[in-house]
Design a protein around this motif. Structure first.
Motif, PDB file in Angstrom:
ATOM      1  N   ARG A  70       0.841  -1.193   0.000  1.00 43.63           N
ATOM      2  CA  ARG A  70       0.000   0.000   0.000  1.00 43.63           C
ATOM      3  C   ARG A  70       0.884   1.254   0.000  1.00 43.63           C
ATOM      4  O   ARG A  70       0.532   2.265  -0.633  1.00 43.63           O
ATOM      5  CB  ARG A  70      -0.939   0.000   1.204  1.00 43.63           C
ATOM      6  N   ALA A  71       1.994   1.199   0.685  1.00 37.57           N
ATOM      7  CA  ALA A  71       2.928   2.330   0.684  1.00 37.57           C
ATOM      8  C   ALA A  71       3.503   2.532  -0.715  1.00 37.57           C
ATOM      9  O   ALA A  71       3.652   3.668  -1.173  1.00 37.57           O
ATOM     10  CB  ALA A  71       4.049   2.095   1.689  1.00 37.57           C
ATOM     11  N   THR A  72       3.802   1.447  -1.400  1.00 37.83           N
ATOM     12  CA  THR A  72       4.339   1.543  -2.757  1.00 37.83           C
ATOM     13  C   THR A  72       3.290   2.111  -3.708  1.00 37.83           C
ATOM     14  O   THR A  72       3.595   2.959  -4.547  1.00 37.83           O
ATOM     15  CB  THR A  72       4.808   0.163  -3.250  1.00 37.83           C
ATOM     16  N   ILE A  73       2.046   1.633  -3.580  1.00 39.02           N
ATOM     17  CA  ILE A  73       0.961   2.140  -4.418  1.00 39.02           C
ATOM     18  C   ILE A  73       0.770   3.641  -4.202  1.00 39.02           C
ATOM     19  O   ILE A  73       0.497   4.391  -5.136  1.00 39.02           O
ATOM     20  CB  ILE A  73      -0.346   1.377  -4.129  1.00 39.02           C
ATOM     21  N   ALA A  74       0.951   4.093  -2.960  1.00 39.12           N
ATOM     22  CA  ALA A  74       0.810   5.512  -2.627  1.00 39.12           C
ATOM     23  C   ALA A  74       2.058   6.311  -3.006  1.00 39.12           C
ATOM     24  O   ALA A  74       2.140   7.506  -2.688  1.00 39.12           O
ATOM     25  CB  ALA A  74       0.523   5.669  -1.143  1.00 39.12           C
ATOM     26  N   LYS A  75       3.017   5.639  -3.681  1.00 42.76           N
ATOM     27  CA  LYS A  75       4.280   6.267  -4.108  1.00 42.76           C
ATOM     28  C   LYS A  75       5.103   6.760  -2.930  1.00 42.76           C
ATOM     29  O   LYS A  75       5.825   7.765  -3.017  1.00 42.76           O
ATOM     30  CB  LYS A  75       4.012   7.398  -5.106  1.00 42.76           C
ATOM     31  N   LYS A  76       4.980   6.050  -1.808  1.00 41.44           N
ATOM     32  CA  LYS A  76       5.812   6.309  -0.632  1.00 41.44           C
ATOM     33  C   LYS A  76       6.398   4.983  -0.158  1.00 41.44           C
ATOM     34  O   LYS A  76       6.109   4.511   0.955  1.00 41.44           O
ATOM     35  CB  LYS A  76       4.966   6.955   0.476  1.00 41.44           C
ATOM     36  N   PRO A  77       7.201   4.331  -1.016  1.00 43.16           N
ATOM     37  CA  PRO A  77       7.682   2.979  -0.715  1.00 43.16           C
ATOM     38  C   PRO A  77       8.509   2.885   0.556  1.00 43.16           C
ATOM     39  O   PRO A  77       9.291   3.785   0.872  1.00 43.16           O
ATOM     40  CB  PRO A  77       8.515   2.628  -1.953  1.00 43.16           C
ATOM     41  N   ILE A  78       8.275   1.816   1.275  1.00 46.71           N
ATOM     42  CA  ILE A  78       9.032   1.484   2.488  1.00 46.71           C
ATOM     43  C   ILE A  78       9.770   0.177   2.205  1.00 46.71           C
ATOM     44  O   ILE A  78       9.196  -0.756   1.641  1.00 46.71           O
ATOM     45  CB  ILE A  78       8.091   1.300   3.689  1.00 46.71           C
ATOM     46  N   ASN A  79      11.016   0.102   2.593  1.00 47.17           N
ATOM     47  CA  ASN A  79      11.789  -1.100   2.324  1.00 47.17           C
ATOM     48  C   ASN A  79      11.132  -2.334   2.944  1.00 47.17           C
ATOM     49  O   ASN A  79      10.695  -2.310   4.104  1.00 47.17           O
ATOM     50  CB  ASN A  79      13.211  -0.954   2.884  1.00 47.17           C
ATOM     51  N   GLY A  80      11.046  -3.396   2.156  1.00 49.73           N
ATOM     52  CA  GLY A  80      10.518  -4.650   2.656  1.00 49.73           C
ATOM     53  C   GLY A  80      11.620  -5.484   3.278  1.00 49.73           C
ATOM     54  O   GLY A  80      12.745  -5.011   3.471  1.00 49.73           O
ATOM     55  N   GLY A  81      11.327  -6.744   3.577  1.00 44.97           N
ATOM     56  CA  GLY A  81      12.344  -7.584   4.197  1.00 44.97           C
ATOM     57  C   GLY A  81      11.985  -9.044   4.220  1.00 44.97           C
ATOM     58  O   GLY A  81      10.839  -9.436   3.972  1.00 44.97           O
ATOM     59  N   ILE A  82      12.994  -9.864   4.491  1.00 44.62           N
ATOM     60  CA  ILE A  82      12.800 -11.285   4.770  1.00 44.62           C
ATOM     61  C   ILE A  82      12.845 -11.449   6.281  1.00 44.62           C
ATOM     62  O   ILE A  82      13.793 -11.007   6.943  1.00 44.62           O
ATOM     63  CB  ILE A  82      13.887 -12.147   4.108  1.00 44.62           C
ATOM     64  N   TYR A  83      11.810 -12.081   6.818  1.00 46.92           N
ATOM     65  CA  TYR A  83      11.706 -12.299   8.257  1.00 46.92           C
ATOM     66  C   TYR A  83      11.830 -13.793   8.561  1.00 46.92           C
ATOM     67  O   TYR A  83      11.506 -14.639   7.726  1.00 46.92           O
ATOM     68  CB  TYR A  83      10.369 -11.782   8.784  1.00 46.92           C
ATOM     69  N   GLY A  84      12.278 -14.085   9.769  1.00 46.57           N
ATOM     70  CA  GLY A  84      12.355 -15.466  10.219  1.00 46.57           C
ATOM     71  C   GLY A  84      11.421 -15.698  11.382  1.00 46.57           C
ATOM     72  O   GLY A  84      11.197 -14.797  12.202  1.00 46.57           O
TER      73      GLY A  84
END
Length: 351
Positions: A70-84
């Protein structure tokens, strides 16, 4: 011979009706939803948009691919990640494993690979902010310890959704659209049910298209001997079965399994059953993508691929109030993790 105009118009209307019915059927508008689940679920917070989850069955550890779409769609991308997530502990919470890896990391499909010596790698699709796509390969040095090895891109990696690794640097990836995401033609693919999706193969040196003609190709899974490939076709509401040529990587379609759902990611359990979460009503999912206020039904199915023919059973169905737009169900023993495209939590369920 000149065809009368009335006949041309009648034929055009007839074809339009047929196409409309095909779209209605593939979108699941006629699907009757009856919520049910014989187990219990609890929400686990700490990730947003946990679109794909895979479990290391031996070490009882789950890897979660998460990105705030949703942040990317709003053109305010937040870095994603791989979680364990340590699934051996009932109170465990997701831990970020890729802190500091990159300032441009938007993971999508993931695949856990183990070589004959027991060494493991995690393959991750990364959608860069520039619009380019690449596959990141992380070597797993210890449980939950990721070391980035290489980034791979090639022209045929066009609109990647999911992938499955078959070697140290070899993998297949679904391109879920034939045209770039966000384009008018990509929208036409969805609403007209155009079969322009395909599968690419990277052999360690270069990539090529090895299968085409899919209606929104999505999740992938390969048999333990890597000879049989399973590919979800979200708008085709089926799982395709391909024979994989071990010499050149080519795919030959053998059969398909009708699942009457928009199947998303595919995951194996330790007993050899194939699981997927999906979107029974795709237009609900489209509405949910536009606004979090619109909930979207979630569904989990199990496929016994060893049965003849393969048997499909619905394990979980929810209107979307517990979790909306489920995209993956990863199972180990009586534990099931359900992830979704947009939600701020996953479900940890007891079967």
């Amino acid at each position: 011979m000149k065809i009368p105009l009335k006949i041309v118009i009648a034929l055009a209307l007839f074809l339009a009706v047929i196409q409309s019915y095909r779209v209605i059927e593939s979108a699941g508008l006629l699907y009757a939803i009856e919520p049910h689940f014989s187990g219990q679920c609890e929400a686990v917070y700490g990730t947003t948009g946990a679109e794909d989850i895979t479990i290391d069955q031996t070490r009882q550890y789950a890897y979660i691919s998460a990105d705030d779409r949703r942040a990317t769609i709003a053109k305010k991308p937040i870095n994603g990640g791989i979680y364990g997530l340590d699934i051996s502990k009932s109170d465990a919470v997701p831990i970020l494993l890729t802190k500091g890896f990159s300032k441009d990391f938007h993971p999508h499909g993931i695949s856990l690979y183990q070589n004959p010596h027991g060494e493991q790698s995690l393959f991750v699709i990364n959608h860069l902010r520039s619009g380019q796509n690449q596959v990141e390969i992380f070597d797993i040095n210890g449980v939950g310890e990721l070391s980035h090895r290489v980034s791979i891109s090639y022209p045929e990696l066009q609109t990647p959704n999911d992938l499955v690794a078959v070697g140290a640097s070899e993998f297949y990836a679904t391109n879920d659209h034939g045209y770039p995401h966000g384009s008018f033609m990509a929208m036409m693919e969805d609403y007209l049910g155009l079969a322009l999706s395909n599968i690419s193969y990277f052999d360690g040196e270069s990539g090529r298209i090895v299968a085409s003609g899919l209606m929104y190709g999505n999740g992938m899974a390969v048999s333990p001997d890597t000879k049989t490939m399973y590919v979800a076709e979200i708008m085709g509401r089926k799982i395709n079965i391909f024979d994989r040529n071990l010499l050149d990587g080519s795919l030959t379609k053998l059969d398909e399994i009708a699942v009457n759902s928009g199947a998303d990611n595919l995951e194996w359990d330790e007993r050899g059953n194939l699981w997927f979460a999906g979107h029974p009503r795709l237009l609900e999912f489209a509405g949910h993508a536009e606004s979090a206020e619109n909930i979207s039904s979630s569904q989990v199915m199990k496929i016994n691929v060893k049965a003849e023919p393969p048997s499909v059973s619905e394990v979980y169905m929810n209107l979307g109030d517990e979790i909306s737009a489920s995209s993956v169900a990863a199972v180990s023993g009586n534990l099931m993790l359900i992830g979704s495209v947009f939600e701020e939590h996953i479900l940890r369920c007891k079967l």
